[in-house]
Design a protein around this motif. Structure first.
Motif, PDB file in Angstrom:
ATOM      1  N   MET A 114      32.401  51.744  42.881  1.00  6.47           N
ATOM      2  CA  MET A 114      32.687  52.757  43.894  1.00  6.47           C
ATOM      3  C   MET A 114      34.116  53.283  43.821  1.00  6.47           C
ATOM      4  SD  MET A 114      30.751  51.028  47.142  1.00  6.47           S
ATOM      5  CE  MET A 114      28.980  50.699  47.099  1.00  6.47           C
ATOM      6  N   PHE A 115      35.049  52.455  43.332  1.00  6.49           N
ATOM      7  CA  PHE A 115      36.458  52.833  43.388  1.00  6.49           C
ATOM      8  C   PHE A 115      37.136  52.914  42.025  1.00  6.49           C
ATOM      9  CE2 PHE A 115      35.610  51.102  47.622  1.00  6.49           C
ATOM     10  CZ  PHE A 115      36.221  52.049  48.439  1.00  6.49           C
ATOM     11  N   THR A 116      36.387  52.706  40.938  1.00  6.37           N
ATOM     12  CA  THR A 116      36.999  52.675  39.610  1.00  6.37           C
ATOM     13  C   THR A 116      36.452  53.798  38.737  1.00  6.37           C
ATOM     14  OG1 THR A 116      37.107  50.262  39.791  1.00  6.37           O
ATOM     15  CG2 THR A 116      37.494  51.201  37.625  1.00  6.37           C
ATOM     16  N   ALA A 117      37.346  54.506  38.074  1.00  9.89           N
ATOM     17  CA  ALA A 117      36.935  55.602  37.193  1.00  9.89           C
ATOM     18  C   ALA A 117      36.157  55.063  36.000  1.00  9.89           C
ATOM     19  CB  ALA A 117      38.172  56.356  36.703  1.00  9.89           C
ATOM     20  N   ASP A 118      35.219  55.867  35.507  1.00 14.09           N
ATOM     21  CA  ASP A 118      34.347  55.454  34.417  1.00 14.09           C
ATOM     22  C   ASP A 118      35.135  54.964  33.212  1.00 14.09           C
ATOM     23  OD1 ASP A 118      31.591  55.539  33.002  1.00 14.09           O
ATOM     24  OD2 ASP A 118      32.878  56.747  31.697  1.00 14.09           O
ATOM     25  N   ALA A 119      36.193  55.664  32.853  1.00  8.71           N
ATOM     26  CA  ALA A 119      36.962  55.314  31.656  1.00  8.71           C
ATOM     27  C   ALA A 119      37.671  53.971  31.786  1.00  8.71           C
ATOM     28  CB  ALA A 119      37.986  56.418  31.356  1.00  8.71           C
ATOM     29  N   GLN A 120      37.877  53.512  33.018  1.00  7.89           N
ATOM     30  CA  GLN A 120      38.569  52.255  33.246  1.00  7.89           C
ATOM     31  C   GLN A 120      37.624  51.118  33.640  1.00  7.89           C
ATOM     32  OE1 GLN A 120      41.834  51.772  32.620  1.00  7.89           O
ATOM     33  NE2 GLN A 120      41.743  53.860  31.828  1.00  7.89           N
ATOM     34  N   ARG A 121      36.317  51.368  33.596  1.00 10.66           N
ATOM     35  CA  ARG A 121      35.366  50.412  34.136  1.00 10.66           C
ATOM     36  C   ARG A 121      34.876  49.447  33.046  1.00 10.66           C
ATOM     37  NH1 ARG A 121      31.099  53.542  36.126  1.00 10.66           N
ATOM     38  NH2 ARG A 121      32.644  54.615  37.396  1.00 10.66           N
ATOM     39  N   TYR A 122      35.793  48.607  32.551  1.00 15.66           N
ATOM     40  CA  TYR A 122      35.401  47.586  31.589  1.00 15.66           C
ATOM     41  C   TYR A 122      36.204  46.313  31.863  1.00 15.66           C
ATOM     42  CZ  TYR A 122      39.699  49.059  29.167  1.00 15.66           C
ATOM     43  OH  TYR A 122      40.993  49.368  28.864  1.00 15.66           O
ATOM     44  N   SER A 123      35.544  45.168  31.672  1.00 16.45           N
ATOM     45  CA  SER A 123      36.197  43.890  31.952  1.00 16.45           C
ATOM     46  C   SER A 123      36.189  42.941  30.749  1.00 16.45           C
ATOM     47  CB  SER A 123      35.496  43.200  33.135  1.00 16.45           C
ATOM     48  OG  SER A 123      34.153  42.857  32.815  1.00 16.45           O
ATOM     49  N   TYR A 124      35.620  43.398  29.628  1.00 20.04           N
ATOM     50  CA  TYR A 124      35.505  42.541  28.453  1.00 20.04           C
ATOM     51  C   TYR A 124      35.278  43.417  27.218  1.00 20.04           C
ATOM     52  CZ  TYR A 124      33.458  39.030  25.327  1.00 20.04           C
ATOM     53  OH  TYR A 124      33.192  38.219  24.258  1.00 20.04           O
ATOM     54  N   ALA A 158      39.323  48.999  44.923  1.00 20.48           N
ATOM     55  CA  ALA A 158      38.925  48.032  43.905  1.00 20.48           C
ATOM     56  C   ALA A 158      39.657  48.360  42.616  1.00 20.48           C
ATOM     57  CB  ALA A 158      37.419  48.068  43.682  1.00 20.48           C
ATOM     58  N   GLU A 159      39.790  47.355  41.761  1.00 19.98           N
ATOM     59  CA  GLU A 159      40.496  47.561  40.498  1.00 19.98           C
ATOM     60  C   GLU A 159      39.997  46.572  39.463  1.00 19.98           C
ATOM     61  OE1 GLU A 159      45.072  47.833  38.722  1.00 19.98           O
ATOM     62  OE2 GLU A 159      44.726  47.577  40.866  1.00 19.98           O
ATOM     63  N   ILE A 160      39.882  47.048  38.232  1.00 19.80           N
ATOM     64  CA  ILE A 160      39.688  46.158  37.094  1.00 19.80           C
ATOM     65  C   ILE A 160      41.031  46.135  36.368  1.00 19.80           C
ATOM     66  CG2 ILE A 160      38.388  45.703  34.992  1.00 19.80           C
ATOM     67  CD1 ILE A 160      36.086  47.312  36.201  1.00 19.80           C
ATOM     68  N   TYR A 211      39.026  40.536  31.555  1.00 20.33           N
ATOM     69  CA  TYR A 211      39.986  41.075  32.500  1.00 20.33           C
ATOM     70  C   TYR A 211      39.546  40.711  33.923  1.00 20.33           C
ATOM     71  CZ  TYR A 211      41.822  44.056  28.740  1.00 20.33           C
ATOM     72  OH  TYR A 211      42.384  44.522  27.579  1.00 20.33           O
ATOM     73  N   PRO A 212      40.504  40.461  34.812  1.00 15.50           N
ATOM     74  CA  PRO A 212      40.140  40.181  36.203  1.00 15.50           C
ATOM     75  C   PRO A 212      39.689  41.445  36.927  1.00 15.50           C
ATOM     76  CG  PRO A 212      42.528  40.191  35.937  1.00 15.50           C
ATOM     77  CD  PRO A 212      41.951  40.376  34.568  1.00 15.50           C
ATOM     78  N   VAL A 213      38.868  41.252  37.953  1.00 17.49           N
ATOM     79  CA  VAL A 213      38.427  42.355  38.811  1.00 17.49           C
ATOM     80  C   VAL A 213      38.788  42.003  40.248  1.00 17.49           C
ATOM     81  CG1 VAL A 213      36.539  42.961  37.252  1.00 17.49           C
ATOM     82  CG2 VAL A 213      36.093  41.431  39.168  1.00 17.49           C
ATOM     83  N   GLY A 214      39.103  43.029  41.045  1.00 17.39           N
ATOM     84  CA  GLY A 214      39.511  42.760  42.414  1.00 17.39           C
ATOM     85  C   GLY A 214      39.113  43.839  43.372  1.00 17.39           C
ATOM     86  N   ILE A 215      39.031  43.480  44.650  1.00 14.74           N
ATOM     87  CA  ILE A 215      38.763  44.451  45.708  1.00 14.74           C
ATOM     88  C   ILE A 215      39.745  44.220  46.853  1.00 14.74           C
ATOM     89  CG2 ILE A 215      36.316  44.504  45.107  1.00 14.74           C
ATOM     90  CD1 ILE A 215      35.775  42.997  47.754  1.00 14.74           C
ATOM     91  N   SER A 216      39.949  45.264  47.641  1.00 15.06           N
ATOM     92  CA  SER A 216      40.724  45.169  48.883  1.00 15.06           C
ATOM     93  C   SER A 216      39.823  45.548  50.039  1.00 15.06           C
ATOM     94  CB  SER A 216      41.942  46.102  48.832  1.00 15.06           C
ATOM     95  OG  SER A 216      42.843  45.704  47.829  1.00 15.06           O
ATOM     96  N   MET A 217      39.954  44.829  51.130  1.00 13.16           N
ATOM     97  CA  MET A 217      39.095  45.084  52.287  1.00 13.16           C
ATOM     98  C   MET A 217      39.821  44.719  53.570  1.00 13.16           C
ATOM     99  SD  MET A 217      36.405  41.902  51.883  1.00 13.16           S
ATOM    100  CE  MET A 217      35.391  42.479  53.238  1.00 13.16           C
ATOM    101  N   PHE A 218      39.307  45.245  54.672  1.00 12.77           N
ATOM    102  CA  PHE A 218      39.811  44.915  55.994  1.00 12.77           C
ATOM    103  C   PHE A 218      38.951  43.829  56.625  1.00 12.77           C
ATOM    104  CE2 PHE A 218      41.717  49.280  56.015  1.00 12.77           C
ATOM    105  CZ  PHE A 218      43.033  48.861  56.202  1.00 12.77           C
ATOM    106  N   ILE A 219      39.622  42.921  57.322  1.00 13.01           N
ATOM    107  CA  ILE A 219      38.912  41.939  58.123  1.00 13.01           C
ATOM    108  C   ILE A 219      39.615  41.858  59.479  1.00 13.01           C
ATOM    109  CG2 ILE A 219      38.185  40.599  56.115  1.00 13.01           C
ATOM    110  CD1 ILE A 219      40.404  38.556  56.855  1.00 13.01           C
ATOM    111  N   PRO A 220      38.952  41.331  60.511  1.00 13.95           N
ATOM    112  CA  PRO A 220      39.605  41.188  61.811  1.00 13.95           C
ATOM    113  C   PRO A 220      40.827  40.274  61.712  1.00 13.95           C
ATOM    114  CG  PRO A 220      37.245  40.919  62.028  1.00 13.95           C
ATOM    115  CD  PRO A 220      37.528  40.941  60.559  1.00 13.95           C
TER     116      PRO A 220
END
Length: 286
Positions: free
Chosen positions: A213-223, A260-262, A275-284
Motif C-alpha cells: 500500500m505504501f511502497t512504489a513498485d520499483a522499490q518493492r523487493y526484499s530479496y 511502510a518501507e522496504i 532486506y528488512p521490511v517495516g510499517i508505521s502505525m498509530f496506537i492508543p
C-alpha cells in the motif's frame, strides 16, 4: 514588467499555499493527541549471523537497528540463538524484552521496547515455527514458511489463518519470510504464478499487505541483497529481485497504518541476504 512581477508573485503565493496545505495534511495525519506512532520491523538475518560467529555483521546490524529505533522487531533465522542470547543481542539496540519460538534449527523471535507476553509457541505444522506474542495490546504472529516445498508452505498458511480465526485475533499482525510472492507483484513475477497461493490465502482472510500500500513498485523487493548478488544494480539484478518478506494486519488495524518501507538501500546491502521490511502505525497512548 509590473504585470510580470505580479504574475510571478501570484504563482509564488499559489505554490506556497499548495506546499503549506500538503504539509498541513501530513502533520494532521501524524499528529494525534490521543495516540502514539510506533514502528515495527521484520527481518530475516541470514543463519543467525553465521550462528553468532559473524561479529562484524552483528555490530553493523545492531547499529542499524539502533538508528531505526523500532518499537518491535521480528526476526527470522535465529540460528544458534537461545532466548538468553537473543535478549543479549536485543539489549544492544535498546530492547529489554525478547522471546524465541524454539532453540534449535531456524527459530523466529521477537524483541521489543515494551513487555512481551508469550501466548503460544507452535512448532508442529508450522515449518520453522509460529510465535504468538502480545505486545502493546496487539497480537503479533511471527513465522518463517517452508522454503522448498510449496504444498507444505500452503498448508502452513492455512494453519495460520485457522489459528487466527479459531483464537479470534482481531487486532493482529502477521510477519516474516513467507517464501512466496504476492499477486500484486505479478507485473514482474509472472514466472512464479504457482507461488501466489500463500499470499492469496492471507488476502482472502482479510489480512492486509501494508508494504504494497505504501511502497512504489520499483522499490518493492526484499530479496536478494548484494551479499548474494555480485552484479551491479541494474536490469540484470532487477530480474532477480523478489518480495518474499511481508507484514500483514487485520481489518481493525488497517486504518491505523500510515507508512511502510522496504529497507533495500546500501546500508542494508551486506547485513543479510534479505532486506528488512517495516510499517508505521498509530496506537492508543498508554
Amino acid at each position: 514588467m509590473i504585470r510580470l512581477i505580479n504574475n510571478s508573485f501570484i504563482l509564488f503565493l499559489l505554490s506556497l499555499f499548495v506546499f503549506t496545505s500538503a504539509n498541513a495534511q501530513n502533520l494532521e495525519r501524524d499528529w494525534c493527541t490521543d495516540r502514539q506512532k510506533i514502528k515495527i520491523i521484520s527481518y530475516n538475518i541470514m543463519d543467525g549471523f553465521s550462528n553468532g560467529a559473524d561479529k562484524d555483521r552483528i555490530a553493523r546490524f545492531t547499529a542499524w537497528v539502533k538508528e531505526q529505533s523500532p518499537d518491535v522487531l521480528a526476526l527470522n533465522e535465529l540460528c544458534g540463538f537461545t532466548e538468553a542470547k537473543l535478549k543479549e543481542l536485543a539489549a544492544g539496540y535498546g530492547h529489554p524484552y525478547a522471546a524465541i519460538v524454539k532453540e534449535n534449527g531456524y527459530p523466529v523471535g521477537l524483541t521489543s521496547k515494551t513487555p512481551i507476553q508469550v501466548i503460544d509457541r507452535k512448532i508442529d505444522g508450522y515449518g520453522h515455527g509460529l510465535l504468538h506474542c502480545k505486545v502493546l495490546n496487539m497480537d503479533f504472529l511471527v513465522t518463517h514458511l517452508n522454503p522448498s516445498d510449496r504444498l507444505k508452505r500452503k498448508k502452513e498458511a492455512d494453519n495460520i489463518v485457522n489459528y487466527i480465526t479459531d483464537n479470534r485475533l482481531t487486532d493482529c499482525l502477521l510477519m516474516g519470510d513467507m517464501n512466496a510472492h504476492s499477486p500484486f507483484d505479478a507485473s514482474w513475477t509472472d514466472e512464479h504464478l504457482e507461488n501466489y497461493a500463500v499470499i492469496s490465502t492471507f488476502m482472502a482472510a482479510s489480512l492486509h499487505d501494508i508494504c504494497y500500500m505504501f511502497t512504489a513498485d520499483a522499490q518493492r523487493y526484499s530479496y536478494p541483497t548484494r551479499i548474494l548478488v555480485s552484479s551491479p544494480k541494474g536490469e540484470a539484478l532487477r530480474c532477480q529481485q523478489e518480495r518474499i518478506d511481508f507484514i500483514f494486519v487485520t481489518d481493525s488495524l488497517r486504518p491505523n497504518c500510515v507508512d511502510a518501507e522496504i529497507y533495500n538501500g546500501s546500508d542494508t546491502d551486506y547485513l543479510s541476504d534479505h532486506y528488512p521490511v517495516g510499517i508505521s502505525m498509530f496506537i492508543p497512548k498508554e
